[in-house]
Design a protein around this motif. Structure first.
Motif, PDB file in Angstrom:
ATOM      1  N   SER A   1       0.837  -1.209   0.000  1.00 12.98           N
ATOM      2  CA  SER A   1       0.000   0.000   0.000  1.00 12.98           C
ATOM      3  C   SER A   1       0.866   1.251   0.000  1.00 12.98           C
ATOM      4  CB  SER A   1      -0.918   0.005   1.223  1.00 12.98           C
ATOM      5  OG  SER A   1      -1.769  -1.109   1.225  1.00 12.98           O
ATOM      6  N   MET A   2       1.927   1.217   0.794  1.00 17.50           N
ATOM      7  CA  MET A   2       2.829   2.362   0.851  1.00 17.50           C
ATOM      8  C   MET A   2       3.517   2.589  -0.492  1.00 17.50           C
ATOM      9  SD  MET A   2       6.018   2.920   3.452  1.00 17.50           S
ATOM     10  CE  MET A   2       6.742   1.369   2.915  1.00 17.50           C
TER      11      MET A   2
ATOM     12  N   MET B   1       1.081   4.143  -2.985  1.00 14.65           N
ATOM     13  CA  MET B   1       0.864   5.565  -2.741  1.00 14.65           C
ATOM     14  C   MET B   1       2.059   6.396  -3.203  1.00 14.65           C
ATOM     15  SD  MET B   1      -1.098   5.730   0.947  1.00 14.65           S
ATOM     16  CE  MET B   1      -1.291   7.511   0.814  1.00 14.65           C
TER      17      MET B   1
ATOM     18  N   THR C   1       2.046   6.903  -6.938  1.00 13.78           N
ATOM     19  CA  THR C   1       1.036   7.849  -7.434  1.00 13.78           C
ATOM     20  C   THR C   1       1.460   9.294  -7.229  1.00 13.78           C
ATOM     21  OG1 THR C   1      -0.147   7.797  -5.321  1.00 13.78           O
ATOM     22  CG2 THR C   1      -0.831   6.217  -7.009  1.00 13.78           C
TER      23      THR C   1
ATOM     24  N   GLN D   1       2.417  10.726  -4.195  1.00 10.53           N
ATOM     25  CA  GLN D   1       2.165  11.301  -2.870  1.00 10.53           C
ATOM     26  C   GLN D   1       3.491  11.653  -2.187  1.00 10.53           C
ATOM     27  OE1 GLN D   1      -0.958  11.902  -1.756  1.00 10.53           O
ATOM     28  NE2 GLN D   1      -1.676  11.126  -3.742  1.00 10.53           N
TER      29      GLN D   1
ATOM     30  N   ALA E   1       2.496   9.446   2.552  1.00 10.65           N
ATOM     31  CA  ALA E   1       2.207   8.056   2.208  1.00 10.65           C
ATOM     32  C   ALA E   1       2.549   7.122   3.366  1.00 10.65           C
ATOM     33  CB  ALA E   1       2.993   7.661   0.953  1.00 10.65           C
TER      34      ALA E   1
ATOM     35  N   VAL F   1      -0.324   5.248   5.961  1.00  8.88           N
ATOM     36  CA  VAL F   1      -0.398   3.783   6.056  1.00  8.88           C
ATOM     37  C   VAL F   1      -0.160   3.341   7.501  1.00  8.88           C
ATOM     38  CG1 VAL F   1       0.703   1.624   5.360  1.00  8.88           C
ATOM     39  CG2 VAL F   1       0.240   3.386   3.658  1.00  8.88           C
TER      40      VAL F   1
END
Length: 440
Positions: A13-14, A17, A20, A22, A27, A31
């Motif tokens: 997930s980190m 992000m 993208t 961030q 980020a 999380v």
């Protein structure tokens, strides 16, 4: 859901992000905070709070704004320009002399600032145009500036090592001292490569014309005094610390005040210089504090999950890998991540995993901090998305293409890999100086 799967989900997930676009601290912190609340309920909110308190109580963090302020004062007041004029006069008569002088400039700029970006900015704006105007090969000089600027994160006062110290819970002073000899060894290897290459191929780095060499001795001495001023500031800051007369924070304050006083005495402390220096110091200091806060929170969640023990078990018990093999795999992962992340993001992402693992494998964390930093330097210059490659593209004149920039770094990356190997095989290169100083 198993804790291992939760850790993998957090990590992925980190990374998503970050890809993208961030901000790094946003980020990682998001999380960490969300995972803590989902795992432990409202009690999970204590993790970011305790991390913030830990950060506020970390006294050595005061060195960060001091050194950043010192670097910007010396840079904005053009004291760094005097350094290049000194190298121009004293090193110009030999083949490749100005390129060698540029490496010397980068070492001193690193000692003034501790950031790779500062070295790149000064090298690209001061040294690069002069080298091109005097007929130096554009690929040679592009590689020189990129390689030299990378020393900023290894030679003290390295801001990156401050961040590593906070995450790894190691003394900043020992880490800085550990970076001194490897940084100087790498700079000497750069200089040796340039000298040999330009001796064999003089057209790559021609010596200055005789007309430009006719500089009166009095002028040479004046430039020598002006150019050595930053070195004197660095000595005034580090000598008391090395001898145990001052703490690290006190030494950083001495350095900041010495730089400020030098700019006043030279008549260069204008309102604009002071305002830019303060604004940049505040911006960079706050950025690093947010990143450290996010990293501490993320690391606390990982510790709570037991992810580090799971990874250690995977490498050592299930795969049966030798500790040195595991260490090399970790270094290779930094090189891969360096193609699309900067040094700060790399450290914050993997430190919660790697630092405890390195300690569990029996390696010295001070030594590993130097290995990480050298590997980061290499990653900075590794295509396709090395950080320094794009900085150079943004700052280089139009006649230097992206192809030239990519083609310039191969020999310098080779030198860095050799330096990394030497520090890995002979840990005393990094550990001797901090052990000697702290034994006193």
């Amino acid at each position: 859901m198993s804790y291992e799967l939760i850790a993998l989900l957090m990590f992925s997930s980190m990374m998503l992000m970050l890809m993208t676009g961030q901000r790094v601290f946003g980020a990682i912190g998001a999380v960490a905070a969300l995972s803590a609340v989902l795992l432990w309920g409202t009690g999970g909110s204590d993790i970011p709070f305790s991390s913030a308190m830990k950060l506020m109580k970390w006294y050595p963090l005061l060195t960060l704004p001091m050194f950043i302020f010192m670097g910007y004062i010396l840079s904005e007041s053009k004291i760094a320009d005097d350094l290049y004029k000194m190298f121009h006069v004293w090193m110009g008569p030999i083949n490749g002399g100005l390129a060698i002088g540029t490496i010397g400039l980068m070492v001193l700029v690193s000692a003034m600032n501790g950031l790779s970006v500062a070295g790149m900015a000064i090298g690209a704006t001061i040294a690069l145009p002069e080298l091109l105007r005097r007929g130096y090969d554009k690929r040679m000089v592009t590689g020189v500036v990129q390689a030299g600027s990378s020393l900023g994160i290894l030679v003290p006062p390295s801001v990156v090592l401050v961040l590593y110290a906070m995450i790894a819970r190691q003394p900043v002073g020992q880490l800085w001292l550990a970076g001194v000899i490897p940084g100087l060894v790498m700079a000497a290897m750069f200089i040796l490569y340039i000298a040999i290459r330009c001796r064999l191929q003089p057209e790559l780095g021609p010596a200055l014309d005789k007309s430009e060499r006719r500089v009166p001795l009095s002028e040479k001495l004046r430039l020598l005094r002006a150019g050595l001023l930053p070195l004197a500031i660095f000595a005034a800051m580090m000598v008391p610390f090395v001898n145990g007369w001052t703490s690290l924070v006190e030494s950083s304050a001495i350095g900041a005040m010495a730089a400020f006083t030098a700019a006043i005495l030279k008549g260069r402390m204008t309102k604009e210089v002071f305002e830019v220096s303060v604004r940049q110091t505040l911006a960079i200091s706050c950025m690093f504090m947010w990143i450290i806060l996010a990293a501490l929170g993320f690391g606390a969640v990982f510790d709570g999950l037991g992810a580090v023990r799971a990874i250690e078990n995977l490498f050592t018990d299930q795969l049966g890998l030798n500790p040195w093999v595991i260490l090399i795999v970790m270094q290779l992962s930094f090189l891969v991540m360096g193609t699309f992340l900067d040094d700060t993001a790399m450290l914050v992402i993997v430190a919660p995993l790697y630092v405890p693992l390195v300690h569990a494998l029996g390696f010295d964390l001070i030594w590993y901090g130097v290995l990480y930093t050298i590997t980061t330097q290499i990653a900075y210059m590794t295509p396709p998305f090395g950080y320094n490659l794009f900085l150079m593209r943004a700052m280089a004149p139009p006649e230097i293409s992206l192809r030239d920039i990519y083609g310039s770094i191969a020999p310098f990356v080779g030198v860095m890999l050799l330096a990394l190997t030497l520090v890995m095989v002979f840990p005393e290169i990094a550990l001797w100086l901090p052990q000697y100083v702290y034994a006193k």
